[in-house]
Write a protein that holds these residues in place. Structure first.
Motif, short mmCIF file in Angstrom:
data_model
loop_
_atom_site.label_atom_id
_atom_site.label_comp_id
_atom_site.label_asym_id
_atom_site.label_seq_id
_atom_site.Cartn_x
_atom_site.Cartn_y
_atom_site.Cartn_z
N PHE A 1 39.14 -20.49 -36.85
CA PHE A 1 39.48 -19.83 -35.59
C PHE A 1 38.21 -19.50 -34.82
CE2 PHE A 1 40.46 -16.23 -32.91
CZ PHE A 1 41.77 -16.41 -32.50
N GLN A 2 37.26 -18.87 -35.50
CA GLN A 2 36.11 -18.37 -34.74
C GLN A 2 35.07 -19.44 -34.46
OE1 GLN A 2 35.16 -15.21 -37.51
NE2 GLN A 2 33.02 -15.80 -37.49
N ASN A 3 35.18 -20.62 -35.10
CA ASN A 3 34.31 -21.72 -34.70
C ASN A 3 34.53 -22.07 -33.23
OD1 ASN A 3 33.14 -21.97 -37.19
ND2 ASN A 3 34.25 -23.80 -37.81
N ASN A 4 35.75 -21.84 -32.73
CA ASN A 4 36.03 -22.11 -31.32
C ASN A 4 35.13 -21.29 -30.38
OD1 ASN A 4 38.40 -23.99 -31.19
ND2 ASN A 4 39.26 -22.41 -32.50
N TYR A 5 34.80 -20.07 -30.82
CA TYR A 5 33.96 -19.21 -29.98
C TYR A 5 32.57 -19.81 -29.76
CZ TYR A 5 37.21 -15.33 -31.19
OH TYR A 5 38.29 -14.52 -31.38
N ALA A 6 32.14 -20.66 -30.72
CA ALA A 6 30.76 -21.14 -30.70
C ALA A 6 30.50 -22.21 -29.66
CB ALA A 6 30.37 -21.66 -32.09
N ALA A 7 31.57 -22.78 -29.07
CA ALA A 7 31.39 -23.86 -28.10
C ALA A 7 30.75 -23.33 -26.82
CB ALA A 7 32.74 -24.49 -27.77
N SER A 8 29.97 -24.21 -26.14
CA SER A 8 29.34 -23.79 -24.89
C SER A 8 30.33 -23.86 -23.73
CB SER A 8 28.10 -24.63 -24.61
OG SER A 8 28.45 -25.99 -24.54
N SER A 9 31.40 -24.68 -23.86
CA SER A 9 32.45 -24.68 -22.84
C SER A 9 33.75 -25.18 -23.44
CB SER A 9 32.06 -25.56 -21.65
OG SER A 9 32.33 -26.91 -21.96
N ASP A 10 34.88 -24.92 -22.74
CA ASP A 10 36.17 -25.37 -23.27
C ASP A 10 36.29 -26.90 -23.26
OD1 ASP A 10 36.17 -25.40 -20.53
OD2 ASP A 10 38.22 -24.68 -20.30
N LYS A 11 35.52 -27.52 -22.36
CA LYS A 11 35.55 -28.98 -22.28
C LYS A 11 35.04 -29.61 -23.58
CE LYS A 11 34.17 -32.62 -19.17
NZ LYS A 11 33.20 -33.05 -18.17
N GLU A 12 34.05 -28.98 -24.21
CA GLU A 12 33.50 -29.52 -25.46
C GLU A 12 34.57 -29.48 -26.56
OE1 GLU A 12 31.00 -30.88 -24.73
OE2 GLU A 12 30.10 -29.69 -23.13
N ILE A 13 35.39 -28.43 -26.53
CA ILE A 13 36.46 -28.34 -27.54
C ILE A 13 37.50 -29.43 -27.31
CG2 ILE A 13 38.34 -26.89 -28.42
CD1 ILE A 13 36.66 -24.45 -27.74
N LYS A 14 37.87 -29.65 -26.05
CA LYS A 14 38.87 -30.68 -25.75
C LYS A 14 38.37 -32.06 -26.14
CE LYS A 14 41.15 -28.23 -21.98
NZ LYS A 14 41.39 -28.19 -20.54
N ARG A 15 37.10 -32.32 -25.83
CA ARG A 15 36.55 -33.64 -26.19
C ARG A 15 36.47 -33.81 -27.70
NH1 ARG A 15 31.13 -33.79 -23.27
NH2 ARG A 15 30.94 -35.93 -24.03
N SER A 16 36.12 -32.74 -28.40
CA SER A 16 36.12 -32.81 -29.87
C SER A 16 37.51 -33.10 -30.39
CB SER A 16 35.65 -31.47 -30.47
OG SER A 16 34.32 -31.23 -30.14
N ALA A 17 38.52 -32.49 -29.75
CA ALA A 17 39.89 -32.64 -30.24
C ALA A 17 40.36 -34.08 -30.21
CB ALA A 17 40.85 -31.75 -29.42
N PHE A 18 39.93 -34.87 -29.22
CA PHE A 18 40.45 -36.24 -29.24
C PHE A 18 39.64 -37.20 -30.09
CE2 PHE A 18 37.74 -38.33 -26.21
CZ PHE A 18 37.60 -37.52 -25.08
N ILE A 19 38.44 -36.83 -30.48
CA ILE A 19 37.71 -37.69 -31.42
C ILE A 19 37.99 -37.26 -32.87
CG2 ILE A 19 35.46 -38.65 -32.02
CD1 ILE A 19 34.51 -38.02 -29.28
N ALA A 20 38.35 -35.99 -33.02
CA ALA A 20 38.50 -35.42 -34.36
C ALA A 20 39.47 -36.16 -35.29
CB ALA A 20 38.88 -33.95 -34.26
N PRO A 21 40.65 -36.61 -34.80
CA PRO A 21 41.57 -37.24 -35.75
C PRO A 21 40.94 -38.43 -36.49
CG PRO A 21 42.72 -36.77 -33.72
CD PRO A 21 41.26 -36.47 -33.47
N LEU A 22 40.01 -39.14 -35.83
CA LEU A 22 39.41 -40.31 -36.47
C LEU A 22 38.69 -39.95 -37.77
CD1 LEU A 22 37.98 -42.02 -33.26
CD2 LEU A 22 40.16 -42.45 -34.42
N TYR A 23 38.20 -38.72 -37.83
CA TYR A 23 37.52 -38.25 -39.03
C TYR A 23 38.44 -38.28 -40.24
CZ TYR A 23 33.46 -35.64 -40.76
OH TYR A 23 32.32 -35.26 -41.39
N THR A 24 39.76 -38.21 -39.98
CA THR A 24 40.73 -38.18 -41.06
C THR A 24 40.75 -39.49 -41.84
OG1 THR A 24 42.03 -36.96 -39.45
CG2 THR A 24 43.05 -37.37 -41.56
#
Lengths: 480, 59
Positions: free
Chosen positions: A254-277
């Motif tokens: 949960f709190q890793n989300n706070y560490a982002a410099s902007s919400d855009k970085e979280i959104k971009r991470s979200a669409f690349i993240a599934p590939l890590y699976t």
């Protein structure tokens, strides 16, 4: 040779982790959430580094070996978790920045105007994180032992790996974790790719022949309800949804989300993240292969033993480093997080409200050491003591989901509703798991999922029966 | 309507009710048994879906 590769990896992680420290501006927000300054590159590896834990590295292979296809609940829940990241992450980040949150209970305190709820969620966090940390330490030791061909005992391996993790968590906080996660990810990806493109072709002549053989010898490994016949559709559905919704409720995630410099970085991470699976699919694949090649007393070793069948020692060392990386990259956040929960939500909020930020930061930093030592001692001397808590882990943590989801989207939800729902959810889940109650109202959903359903129902009913929250609070969360 | 409703597609395909259709050994696709292949496919398509929602919301 294997040992040399592992120690080289540990040395690099130690140097990078300690060097990541930012000198001069030591504050709680710096230590716990890297000053809300991580760009895309670091936030991506921070957000994905934890899903691939030491348990996933050993466990996904072990599950494929022992149960077969039920292991696919992991990529399925990861898919849900990353869609939830896209929905919840930017909002958590936004309100975190707006109100200066550094922990998950901070959100509960502000949204529900309740220090008690802050204490309750902090306690829930600490209780379920400690056994999870212990599990990572034990997994790390097991991998160390297997990759060193027994030269380093499991216990010594635990101590070496987690003294290293302890040092960089202590000196550098979340920034150290983010940087070491990058190295750990690279090592894991290299190890996993080699596993598929080298080990499987060498042992079976390719993925196709391996699965053809498995389909003939043990077809029950390839579909639900799995090799043991115990994990059917209602199990798959309830565990997948439970884990997918609960994922970001783990306080460290949960709190890793706070560490982002902007919400855009979280959104971009979200669409690349599934590939890590796909990494999970790799370890699962080695586990499927192990069904045909190995008789194992400990299924968790299926990945390491498969590699040993086909690869030279230095490569076994590299894969061992990859597995160790998986365990350490989860354990480091699990050490930092409860320190933050105790330092911020118990010491600062309840014991000494006027404590200066730098003092709270110092106390939090100091707390990382006893937390790691206690978990290490549990792992060394009482490995079975906390196992039951682990069984409850996801089920217990996910009960915080209604508080976060409804807190962000429903203005009518109240403090009384959330407290009542949380208690009903926890009691239901823990009772069903410990008393081994398999069905409720005739439906065999997972205990935590039943807890979540009753939790939601209680939250909604109690909220509608109690006084709506103050307008100022709703304004703070832009629900007015 | 929010583009986020598209998230129901991976959920439907992979979890419910999709798993009823996907839970089979045959047909093999590119050497992979069907449920295994389906998992690999939806890891990719979940990624694509989130990207698509991101693009739609950018406009």
């Amino acid at each position: 040779m294997a040992l040399f590769v592992i120690f080289l990896y540990l040395a690099v992680v130690l140097v990078v982790g300690v060097a990541a420290r930012v000198k001069g501006r030591f504050s709680l927000a710096e230590y716990l959430v890297a000053g809300r300054a991580l760009g895309f590159f670091l936030i991506y590896f921070l957000l994905v580094g934890d899903i691939y834990s030491g348990f996933a590295f050993l466990g996904a292979g072990g599950w494929a070996y022992k149960y077969g296809a039920p292991v696919f609940f992991i990529p399925a829940y990861a898919a849900i978790a990353y869609m939830m990241l896209y929905i919840l992450g930017p909002k958590i980040w936004y309100f975190g920045k707006k109100h200066g949150f550094v922990t998950e209970p901070d959100f509960f305190v502000a949204r529900y105007d309740s220090k008690f709820l802050g204490l309750l969620t902090a306690i829930i966090g600490v209780i379920f994180i400690i056994p999870y940390l212990q599990l990572q330490i034990m997994a790390g030791g097991l991998i160390f032992n297997a990759a060193s061909y027994g030269a380093i005992s499991q216990k010594l391996g635990m101590v070496i790996a987690f003294v290293v993790a302890g040092i960089y968590v202590y000196t550098s906080g979340l920034r150290g974790i983010a940087w070491t996660n990058v190295i750990q990810a690279v090592v894991m990806i290299v190890a996993a790719l080699a596993g598929v493109f080298y080990i499987i072709p060498k042992l079976f002549g390719g993925l196709g022949p391996m699965f053809q053989e498995l389909a003939q010898k043990s077809p029950q490994h390839l579909t639900l309800p799995g090799a043991k016949g115990t994990m059917g559709y209602s199990w798959f559905f309830s565990v997948t949804v439970l884990s997918g919704l609960g994922f970001w409720m783990w306080p460290h995630l949960f709190q890793n989300n706070y560490a982002a410099s902007s919400d855009k970085e979280i959104k971009r991470s979200a669409f690349i993240a599934p590939l890590y699976t796909y990494l999970i699919m790799v370890t699962a694949t080695l586990g499927f292969g192990a069904v045909l090649k190995l008789k194992l007393s400990n299924p968790d070793l299926s990945v390491m033993e498969m590699i040993k069948l086909a690869a030279p020692a230095w490569f076994v060392g590299l894969v061992g480093a990859g597995g160790l990386a998986a365990a350490m990259s989860t354990a480091d956040t699990l050490t930092l997080n409860p320190a933050g929960l105790i330092g911020k939500n118990i010491y600062r909020d309840l014991i000494n409200p006027r404590a200066e930020d730098s003092k709270v930061a110092k106390i939090t930093q100091t707390l990382t050491l006893p937390l790691l030592v206690i978990s290490l001692l549990f792992a060394l001397f009482a490995p079975k003591l906390l196992v039951k808590l682990l069984l409850v882990g996801y089920s217990g943590i996910t009960q915080m989901f209604p508080g976060v989801l409804l807190g962000l989207f429903w203005r009518r939800v109240t403090k009384a509703g959330i407290i009542a729902g949380l208690l009903v959810g926890e009691v239901t889940a823990i009772w069903m798991l410990l008393a081994k109650v398999k069905t409720l109202f005739g439906i065999s959903f997972h205990a935590g999922f039943w807890g979540l359903i009753l939790n939601f129902a209680v939250v909604i009913v109690v909220s509608l029966l109690t006084k709506p929250p103050r307008e100022e609070v709703l304004k703070d969360f832009e629900l007015a | 309507m929010s583009a986020k409703w598209l998230f129901l597609i991976p959920f439907a395909a992979y979890v419910f009710p999709g798993v009823f259709l996907a839970n089979r050994v045959e047909p093999f696709v590119m050497g992979m048994p069907f449920f295994y292949f389906w998992s690999c496919l939806w890891i990719l398509l979940t990624s694509v879906t989130i990207w698509l929602v991101y693009r739609l919301e950018q406009r």
